[in-house]
Scaffold this motif. Structure first.
Motif, PDB file in Angstrom:
ATOM      1  N   PRO A 325       0.714  -1.278   0.107  1.00  0.00           N
ATOM      2  CA  PRO A 325      -0.019  -0.258   0.054  1.00  0.00           C
ATOM      3  C   PRO A 325       0.897   1.383  -0.074  1.00  0.00           C
ATOM      4  O   PRO A 325       0.337   2.351   0.107  1.00  0.00           O
ATOM      5  N   GLU A 326       2.271   1.081   0.140  1.00  0.00           N
ATOM      6  CA  GLU A 326       2.873   2.314   0.148  1.00  0.00           C
ATOM      7  C   GLU A 326       3.450   2.969  -1.179  1.00  0.00           C
ATOM      8  O   GLU A 326       4.198   3.930  -1.113  1.00  0.00           O
ATOM      9  N   GLY A 327       3.122   2.239  -2.209  1.00  0.00           N
ATOM     10  CA  GLY A 327       3.862   2.676  -3.224  1.00  0.00           C
ATOM     11  C   GLY A 327       3.293   4.067  -3.926  1.00  0.00           C
ATOM     12  O   GLY A 327       4.020   4.487  -4.917  1.00  0.00           O
ATOM     13  N   TRP A 328       2.074   4.408  -3.371  1.00  0.00           N
ATOM     14  CA  TRP A 328       1.520   5.914  -3.859  1.00  0.00           C
ATOM     15  C   TRP A 328       2.620   7.047  -3.463  1.00  0.00           C
ATOM     16  O   TRP A 328       2.551   8.028  -3.898  1.00  0.00           O
ATOM     17  N   ILE A 329       3.403   6.778  -2.563  1.00  0.00           N
ATOM     18  CA  ILE A 329       4.446   7.587  -1.929  1.00  0.00           C
ATOM     19  C   ILE A 329       5.409   8.197  -2.961  1.00  0.00           C
ATOM     20  O   ILE A 329       5.485   9.359  -3.329  1.00  0.00           O
ATOM     21  N   PRO A 330       6.194   7.290  -3.805  1.00  0.00           N
ATOM     22  CA  PRO A 330       6.978   7.873  -4.782  1.00  0.00           C
ATOM     23  C   PRO A 330       6.183   8.512  -6.043  1.00  0.00           C
ATOM     24  O   PRO A 330       6.616   9.439  -6.599  1.00  0.00           O
ATOM     25  N   LEU A 331       4.983   7.713  -6.225  1.00  0.00           N
ATOM     26  CA  LEU A 331       4.189   8.441  -7.308  1.00  0.00           C
ATOM     27  C   LEU A 331       3.556   9.905  -7.113  1.00  0.00           C
ATOM     28  O   LEU A 331       3.736  10.793  -7.908  1.00  0.00           O
ATOM     29  N   ALA A 332       3.464  10.077  -5.764  1.00  0.00           N
ATOM     30  CA  ALA A 332       2.976  11.297  -5.282  1.00  0.00           C
ATOM     31  C   ALA A 332       4.010  12.477  -5.335  1.00  0.00           C
ATOM     32  O   ALA A 332       4.088  13.531  -5.953  1.00  0.00           O
ATOM     33  N   GLN A 333       5.557  11.910  -5.136  1.00  0.00           N
ATOM     34  CA  GLN A 333       6.438  12.662  -5.111  1.00  0.00           C
ATOM     35  C   GLN A 333       6.711  13.219  -6.769  1.00  0.00           C
ATOM     36  O   GLN A 333       7.118  14.265  -6.816  1.00  0.00           O
ATOM     37  N   ALA A 334       6.655  12.234  -7.480  1.00  0.00           N
ATOM     38  CA  ALA A 334       6.903  12.510  -8.979  1.00  0.00           C
ATOM     39  C   ALA A 334       5.948  13.447  -9.453  1.00  0.00           C
ATOM     40  O   ALA A 334       6.283  14.146 -10.206  1.00  0.00           O
ATOM     41  N   ALA A 335       4.668  13.032  -9.109  1.00  0.00           N
ATOM     42  CA  ALA A 335       3.484  13.871  -9.583  1.00  0.00           C
ATOM     43  C   ALA A 335       3.746  15.481  -9.362  1.00  0.00           C
ATOM     44  O   ALA A 335       3.603  16.292 -10.177  1.00  0.00           O
ATOM     45  N   SER A 336       3.860  15.664  -7.849  1.00  0.00           N
ATOM     46  CA  SER A 336       4.039  17.043  -7.736  1.00  0.00           C
ATOM     47  C   SER A 336       5.288  17.574  -8.335  1.00  0.00           C
ATOM     48  O   SER A 336       5.630  18.855  -8.543  1.00  0.00           O
ATOM     49  N   TYR A 337       6.565  16.738  -8.473  1.00  0.00           N
ATOM     50  CA  TYR A 337       7.828  17.332  -8.953  1.00  0.00           C
ATOM     51  C   TYR A 337       7.579  17.660 -10.521  1.00  0.00           C
ATOM     52  O   TYR A 337       7.816  18.751 -10.962  1.00  0.00           O
ATOM     53  N   LEU A 338       6.747  16.914 -11.303  1.00  0.00           N
ATOM     54  CA  LEU A 338       6.589  17.124 -12.712  1.00  0.00           C
ATOM     55  C   LEU A 338       5.370  18.289 -12.672  1.00  0.00           C
ATOM     56  O   LEU A 338       5.547  19.130 -13.733  1.00  0.00           O
ATOM     57  N   ALA A 339       4.290  18.437 -12.025  1.00  0.00           N
ATOM     58  CA  ALA A 339       3.722  19.505 -11.916  1.00  0.00           C
ATOM     59  C   ALA A 339       4.359  20.875 -11.697  1.00  0.00           C
ATOM     60  O   ALA A 339       3.929  22.067 -12.242  1.00  0.00           O
ATOM     61  N   THR A 340       5.536  20.897 -11.024  1.00  0.00           N
ATOM     62  CA  THR A 340       6.252  22.124 -10.779  1.00  0.00           C
ATOM     63  C   THR A 340       7.401  22.339 -11.560  1.00  0.00           C
ATOM     64  O   THR A 340       7.885  23.532 -11.509  1.00  0.00           O
ATOM     65  N   ALA A 341       7.790  21.259 -12.240  1.00  0.00           N
ATOM     66  CA  ALA A 341       9.109  21.539 -12.994  1.00  0.00           C
ATOM     67  C   ALA A 341       8.713  22.633 -14.309  1.00  0.00           C
ATOM     68  O   ALA A 341       7.466  22.909 -14.668  1.00  0.00           O
ATOM     69  N   PRO A 342       9.866  23.466 -14.640  1.00  0.00           N
ATOM     70  CA  PRO A 342       9.631  24.313 -15.970  1.00  0.00           C
ATOM     71  C   PRO A 342       9.095  23.443 -17.184  1.00  0.00           C
ATOM     72  O   PRO A 342       9.420  22.311 -17.319  1.00  0.00           O
ATOM     73  N   LYS A 343       8.407  23.832 -18.048  1.00  0.00           N
ATOM     74  CA  LYS A 343       7.791  23.075 -19.092  1.00  0.00           C
ATOM     75  C   LYS A 343       8.390  23.582 -20.409  1.00  0.00           C
ATOM     76  O   LYS A 343       8.623  24.752 -20.791  1.00  0.00           O
ATOM     77  N   SER A 344       8.617  22.467 -21.357  1.00  0.00           N
ATOM     78  CA  SER A 344       8.780  22.741 -22.802  1.00  0.00           C
ATOM     79  C   SER A 344       8.603  21.701 -23.504  1.00  0.00           C
ATOM     80  O   SER A 344       8.794  20.334 -23.275  1.00  0.00           O
ATOM     81  N   ASN A 345       7.938  21.836 -24.559  1.00  0.00           N
ATOM     82  CA  ASN A 345       7.521  20.754 -25.563  1.00  0.00           C
ATOM     83  C   ASN A 345       8.299  20.964 -26.850  1.00  0.00           C
ATOM     84  O   ASN A 345       8.151  20.561 -28.018  1.00  0.00           O
ATOM     85  N   ALA A 346       9.506  21.685 -26.870  1.00  0.00           N
ATOM     86  CA  ALA A 346      10.153  22.124 -27.982  1.00  0.00           C
ATOM     87  C   ALA A 346      10.754  20.732 -28.640  1.00  0.00           C
ATOM     88  O   ALA A 346      10.564  20.482 -29.834  1.00  0.00           O
ATOM     89  N   SER A 347      11.272  19.682 -27.943  1.00  0.00           N
ATOM     90  CA  SER A 347      11.826  18.479 -28.450  1.00  0.00           C
ATOM     91  C   SER A 347      10.592  17.548 -29.198  1.00  0.00           C
ATOM     92  O   SER A 347      10.499  16.987 -30.346  1.00  0.00           O
ATOM     93  N   TYR A 348       9.503  17.723 -28.243  1.00  0.00           N
ATOM     94  CA  TYR A 348       8.128  17.018 -28.728  1.00  0.00           C
ATOM     95  C   TYR A 348       7.684  17.638 -30.266  1.00  0.00           C
ATOM     96  O   TYR A 348       7.448  16.778 -31.295  1.00  0.00           O
ATOM     97  N   MET A 349       7.658  19.046 -30.053  1.00  0.00           N
ATOM     98  CA  MET A 349       7.233  19.426 -31.471  1.00  0.00           C
ATOM     99  C   MET A 349       8.328  19.628 -32.457  1.00  0.00           C
ATOM    100  O   MET A 349       7.642  19.322 -33.543  1.00  0.00           O
TER     101      MET A 349
END
Length: 436
Positions: A325-349
């Protein structure tokens, strides 16, 4: 617990309370109102084949039955979950026989998306020659789950989940109906209870009525009389284990994952964590979520924060190692990090632009100077001639063409002024001056 009240109906309340007339049908007014096309078609006795698309408990089956009763024609009903080719063939034989007698048949197929392509195709001929009028009900997007030939022969009607106000009306109607509903009992129920039940039913009338019946039966169990008072505490005690509306194979699955991705893309960690919790608490596969975060790290963050993809992969690996039941902890860390990280879709586009040129212009020739020349013949033909070895130049900066001649000077990767990508942009500008 004591015995249930005597003379308890065998059919569930939701089944007993199906309306027998359009005027008793609560909700979906934007489809069933008297002046709208569906009602006009029914009143004229000339309805098209229809696909009813809507969430569970929105009234698809009830609507199909109302249409059939209003038309006064032969009504056949099957479920794609429980029926097979043999059942369909028998219905078609009956319908063909009735057609010879000048009688029409309406075939209702519940969960039509559960039939495979061949099974869905089997209806086409019978719709075309007028043997049946077809009504299919589905909780899935028919654009993806109904074969195009069948979809093109049907009018798609979209039903929405009932509003909480509509669900309260439906429950009150059941409480007042002495024949089919709960009107035979003396039930004193707080309006707060009905609002609570409506809220946890997520637009599903069947769920609301089943919950209401569960509450009434609970309070009447062991009573000498048919009277009961139901308060909000009773509702919370009896119904506190209601499942979240989340069909992992259905539309809500895609709606929620979309909300999760868009929350991270919009740099909203609160939204990201809420939708993450919605998915995990509803039983979504955590590795599906982890895969989406890895994709997001490259698509929406890219080189603005090159650490993002490493963190997303680390979260995936961490879940593998920890589990629930504790696997949500690293997933929550990753989700909050990705949400607050600077964004760029330059390589994707940039890749999408390059792909567009590849598909539209075909296999453009590789410039001669960067071709491989492993043989004397190829060297003699000019392969690799004039190639400049970057390590022979300071900082590897040299003005050399690597794109096909037709695309010379084309720019695909345009770094943004965000996070680490700002440094990449500055580096590219610096190298440009060195090349000159």
């Amino acid at each position: 617990m004591s015995a249930q009240p005597i003379n308890r109906p065998i059919k569930p309340l939701a089944e007993r309370m199906r309306p027998l007339d359009f005027n008793a049908f609560i909700g979906q007014e934007d489809l069933t109102a008297e002046d709208l096309p569906l009602r006009k078609a029914v009143n004229n006795g000339n309805i098209p084949s229809i696909i009813l698309w809507g969430p569970p408990g929105s009234g698809k089956t009830t609507l199909a039955r109302l249409i059939a009763s209003k038309l006064d024609i032969n009504f056949e009903s099957i479920s794609a979950v429980l029926s097979g080719v043999k059942d369909v063939r028998e219905i078609m034989d009956r319908a063909a026989g009735l057609k010879k007698e000048g009688k029409e048949t309406l075939l209702f197929v519940d969960e039509v998306h559960r039939f495979n392509k061949a099974q869905q195709d089997a209806f086409l001929h019978h719709i075309e020659d007028g043997t049946i009028t077809f009504i299919g009900a589905t909780t899935e997007n028919p654009s993806f789950e109904v074969v195009p030939p069948l979809l093109s022969r049907c009018k798609v009607m979209v039903l929405k989940g009932h509003s909480e106000e509509a669900l309260v009306k439906i429950m009150k109607a059941a409480l007042l109906d002495p024949e089919k509903g709960l009107g035979r009992y003396e039930i004193d129920i707080d309006d707060k209870v009905l609002s609570f039940v409506a809220a946890i039913s997520h637009g599903d009338a069947r769920s609301a009525l089943n919950s209401l019946e569960e509450l009434v039966n609970y309070k009447l169990a062991g009573n000498d009389s048919d009277a009961a008072t139901i308060g909000i505490v009773d509702a919370e005690e009896v119904l506190n284990r209601k499942a979240l509306l989340y069909d992992k194979g259905g539309e809500e699955h895609y709606n929620v994952i979309s909300a999760f991705i868009k929350s991270m893309r919009g740099s909203d960690p609160d939204g990201a964590l809420y939708w993450l919790a919605r998915m995990l608490e509803a039983g979504e596969d955590p590795l599906f979520i982890a895969r989406r975060m890895v994709i997001f790290a490259s698509e929406d963050i890219g080189n603005a924060d090159p650490r993002a993809i490493s963190l997303a992969i680390a979260a995936k690996d961490s879940f593998h190692f920890i589990g629930m039941p504790e696997g949500w902890i690293p997933l929550a860390q990753a989700a909050s990090y990705l949400a607050t990280a600077p964004k760029s879709n330059a390589s994707y586009m940039g890749y999408k632009e390059a792909k567009k040129d590849v598909l539209s212009l075909g296999a453009l020739p590789v410039p001669m100077h960067i071709r491989n020349a492993p043989t004397k013949l190829m060297k003699g033909l000019g392969y690799g001639k004039g190639y400049k070895y970057p390590h022979d130049y300071k900082e590897g900066a040299l003005d050399e063409q690597h794109l096909p001649d037709r695309l010379k000077g084309k720019k695909y990767y345009r770094p943004k002024d965000s996070g680490y990508e700002k440094r990449i942009m500055e580096r590219m500008e610096y190298l440009k001056t060195k090349k000159k």
